[in-house]
Scaffold this active site. Sequence first.
Site: not given
Lengths: 383, 383
Positions: B164, B233, B333, B366-367
């Site tokens: 990232s 968040r 992602d 993405h994680d």
Amino acid sequence: MVAQLEYVKRVEPLMKDMAKTHGSTFTFDHLPLQQGGSLSPVTIAYETWGTLNDTGDNVILITHALTGDSHAHDPAHPGNCKMAWWNPLIGPGRVFDTDRYFVICSNVIGSCYGSTGPTSPDPRTGRPYGMRFPVITIRDMVRAQHRLIEHLGVRHLAMVAGGSIGGQQALEWGVLYPDLMDKVVVIAATAALTAQAIAFNEVGRQAIMADPNWYCGDYWPGSGPSTGLAIARMLAMITYQSEEVMEQRFARKPVQQAMAPSPANTPELGGRFDVENYLYHQGNRLVERFDANSYLYLSRAMDLYDVSEGYPSLEFALRRLQSKLLLIGIRSDFLFPAAHVRWLAEKVRSLGGDATYIELDSPHGHDAFLKDWDQLTIALQQF
Amino acid sequence: MVAQLEYVKRVEPLMKDMAKTHGSTFTFDHLPLQQGGSLSPVTIAYETWGTLNDTGDNVILITHALTGDSHAHDPAHPGNCKMAWWNPLIGPGRVFDTDRYFVICSNVIGSCYGSTGPTSPDPRTGRPYGMRFPVITIRDMVRAQHRLIEHLGVRHLAMVAGGSIGGQQALEWGVLYPDLMDKVVVIAATAALTAQAIAFNEVGRQAIMADPNWYCGDYWPGSGPSTGLAIARMLAMITYQSEEVMEQRFARKPVQQAMAPSPANTPELGGRFDVENYLYHQGNRLVERFDANSYLYLSRAMDLYDVSEGYPSLEFALRRLQSKLLLIGIRSDFLFPAAHVRWLAEKVRSLGGDATYIELDSPHGHDAFLKDWDQLTIALQQF
């Protein structure tokens, strides 16, 4: 400061124009609600184009999306797709042919364009409902529309058609009143929202309700949580498009147009990208034309919609469908993914229903149902 | 009320644990900045594992993501992937082998875990910088890291690796100091962010800056725009995952766990979905451990990063690379789309560079760079 003034000058006339209410209203006494309680009285704002025949069955019902209204068509400006949200599809000789059909579009309950919603006076107090407005669902919207078409003398519908939340309504029509229509067109909508789409909606709602000017929904009409609503709209606009089309249009370009004020009126950190300016502009535009509480209720109705609700199973619900069903997915839609729309068509077919699936090969994301006129026209003509 | 108390009891100890600062610090006088101005003095918080050899060249530099810290590895809890963010990849015999390599991870400037950032005292006033902190970029972070490795006696890097924003830093290392390392590993990062990703970041920033407790960045340490940061968040957590994995995990399930307070502490509209509760929880957790102004500056550095910045062209910048490059994309992602990561690998190869592309077949979005340990280990072992 010059940039700001210029922005206000260019945008304000458009805002006033868009905030107009159109058409007629119908009021009835009482609507029992799916989640409990009831609404009374209920007013529905609507417009019609074309003429109802003697047998009351040449009718097309058009259902609108989240921040839409009854003004799907504008006969005075038939060539202008900005004057009415489905203008290019409706009119003499068009796919929703007003020479042959009596076309109806009504504003959903919960909205702020003439139908009963959170801005309407609560008969118990005489003041706007605000958050005392009851939770409403897609099924409640459809039941209210049913009362309207009865009032208009409609006996049978040739078609119900809509996109997004309008697509949810069209599907619900097919399941709730299966013998009342010949055809149902569901565009960019599915049997129920994904977790991701619910999540996006909830972020927007939190932004609205975190705004200190929201006052638990009891703001004065015309004021209210404009910052929160603009932020919610910024996010929603991302989900209505696609990575692909945003890259085509904005990529990493610095701001190109008149500078729009950002919702929080904040300093910039290392310049402004054009995509940011565009989203500020879209946020500001919605604030001028839409009510924040309506946004909360209607986006929640979108989340809560599940066609199987109240039936023993999804299969049971879908077996109720008697009409021909056209499901249109959009390749680049990530709010209502095309794969889910296709899945629904296959599910209906597997249960013996008559369902056709067509996919729009569009980069425009969810918004393609308000943009890709040629592809929509072809898909609808074939049905 | 009971649910709320129970929630606080369960979550608070975890928060305190996560907010710990680890390791050592290095302070130097002056860092000129890419966007103009400078930062002085500059403190870098860092940790190291393993031993530097006599020639100063057995070094792996690990770079962290947006809300990360220097605690990439925890030798006291090597089996616990929650105690340090890349724990399973670092340690004796692991892919980042601390028996052979001197592994370094430092907190980026602009962050709030020990390095100079908006919470640090501004030497001109003695009070926290707040929004008087200068705009910083990925290149500035890398230049500060370069000062740190010089200080540590490092002469050459065997590898720089990150995911990232950490991946952006790794790529920048390869271009800025091309003769200083053998290998660069860029995971879930590209040459520059998409318009869509910038747009998501800006919605989060607007939510923070719209919070009346932000006070233009001059809130007291420990207080601040907690509602806005939690909303930012919530949105970010959606973009770190994927439609697919959210559907697997949450679908349309009603809330399953202890009820988390929503950021805006608002009434519910027709119940609470589990995905909403999860996002509230994630929002609350970040508020307990991260500074809102740091979030603004670091997310902006992410937006502003463009590997070609300051060079005549993208090709010119990429031709500077001398190290072997491993680019790892993640199938699901949508923040850094795999297609863009692959494109970058192909671009580097077309310019004569040594670039390998590997795609993680993961639903985690993405994680995945913080979750799919087996696939990451295999990809890194092969390199």
